[in-house]
Write an enzyme that holds these catalytic residues in place. Sequence first.
Site, PDB file in Angstrom:
ATOM      1  N   PHE A  34      -4.421   3.238  14.675  1.00 56.82           N
ATOM      2  CA  PHE A  34      -4.668   4.230  13.635  1.00 56.82           C
ATOM      3  C   PHE A  34      -5.766   3.689  12.729  1.00 56.82           C
ATOM      4  O   PHE A  34      -5.914   2.470  12.603  1.00 56.82           O
ATOM      5  CB  PHE A  34      -3.402   4.484  12.801  1.00 56.82           C
ATOM      6  CG  PHE A  34      -2.536   5.566  13.380  1.00 56.82           C
ATOM      7  CD1 PHE A  34      -1.802   5.340  14.524  1.00 56.82           C
ATOM      8  CD2 PHE A  34      -2.477   6.811  12.772  1.00 56.82           C
ATOM      9  CE1 PHE A  34      -1.011   6.339  15.081  1.00 56.82           C
ATOM     10  CE2 PHE A  34      -1.695   7.817  13.305  1.00 56.82           C
ATOM     11  CZ  PHE A  34      -0.962   7.582  14.456  1.00 56.82           C
ATOM     12  N   ASN A  74       0.849  -1.197   0.000  1.00 56.76           N
ATOM     13  CA  ASN A  74       0.000   0.000   0.000  1.00 56.76           C
ATOM     14  C   ASN A  74       0.881   1.243   0.000  1.00 56.76           C
ATOM     15  O   ASN A  74       2.107   1.140   0.007  1.00 56.76           O
ATOM     16  CB  ASN A  74      -0.958  -0.024   1.197  1.00 56.76           C
ATOM     17  CG  ASN A  74      -0.204  -0.130   2.506  1.00 56.76           C
ATOM     18  OD1 ASN A  74       0.596   0.735   2.835  1.00 56.76           O
ATOM     19  ND2 ASN A  74      -0.435  -1.211   3.244  1.00 56.76           N
TER      20      ASN A  74
END
Length: 400
Positions: free
Chosen positions: A327, A213
């Site tokens: 997160f 990613n």
Amino acid sequence: MSLKDKKILVGLTGGIACYKIPYLIRSLTKAGADVKVVMTEAATRFITPLTLETVSNNPVAVHMFPAEKFISTRHIDLAEWAELVVIAPATANVLAKISTGICDDLLTTIICATPRPVMIAPAMNPGMWQNPVTQRNVATLRELGYLFVGPEEGDMACEHVGMGRMSEPQKIFEAIQAFFQTSRKKKALKGKKVLVTAGPTREAIDPVRYLSNHSSGKMGYALAASAVKMGAEVTLVSGPATITPQPGVHLVSIETTKELHREVKKYFKGVDCLIMAAAPADFTVVHTKQKKIKRGKGTFELSLEPTVDILKDISKIKKTNQLIVGFALETDDAIANARRKIKEKKLDMIILNQPGPDSGFGTDTNQVTILYKNGRAVDLPVMRKTELADSILEIIAKKL
Ligand code: CTP
């Protein structure tokens, strides 16, 4: 941040960037600092002591043994007066001298004598900066705890373009502010152990391809740096990233989500806090091919299976005095999804990011909402990732 009554000694050495230093001194005095200036003989060729006396409102010292008012211990007085010494611009020559302990003028003697931190803003031609001898001197100074601001890449007075430009006065000013801010908070995490994860993971498809990613690791590295500056013992488990960790951070490099899981599990038991800023791949390839997959004529299907949810697994061994911060990067139903993750992963708080021009992967800034397990939500403004890291660590320090 105000610099009221902070005692800052600015040392100038002979470089054309001397002409920018009055701006730096103006910013410092405007913020309330008491600034004294020392110049090398060479620096006086680029800018006059009178200019710097005028902007600093203090006498400027150049000579070790001035003809008029001789004070035998003036180098020691100045070395001990300062709370911070800033050398800007710093030439290759002064870096070489201070890295070997040479004191052959007032400035280098002060630096040798001072028990206070020294911040260096190098400025030189790219060839001089890249010279292995200069690089070795810089490495020695960094290792000894000297602080560096810049240099930066750009146009040079010598008409070269490259690395070696002095950081702009505003940037040096911000570094000085950050220094005083951090020294105030320095002890907040003393004695605490913090584990931070950062960056993406990679799942191999074949020997040349992988799934990953866009995570750059910037947020995680900034968090690790803030935690170290606040006195914590920090381990940073990082996927592939091109950032150099803050000195003092113990870096553990991993590649796959499985390796990340293994390392987090290993270090988690001994820490007070885990900050999971990494973006682990959620899927891995069922059968990684040992040889490169050749291009075929038709479509190509890849079988994927979910990776382990690291936080969910870690929450099973979490002790009550340990803090876990997650997160979340969400594009839809952000708050609801983040709240669900707090519950499922048994988090104390989650930092919610919504990707946008100032926020998300690869940017230097972020705009987040902090959600706590008790339901409280706090929206923060757009901030540099380094500032956000400081704010998050301050919250953590209070909770610990
Ligand atoms: N995380 C984790 N293990 C994974 C994936 C993510 O521990 N395999 C962590 C991340 O580091 C982050 C938090 O879980 O702190 C949320 O990650 P995110 O990608 O937003 O959520 P996922 O749990 O992966 O769920 P989804 O991708 O479906 O939104």
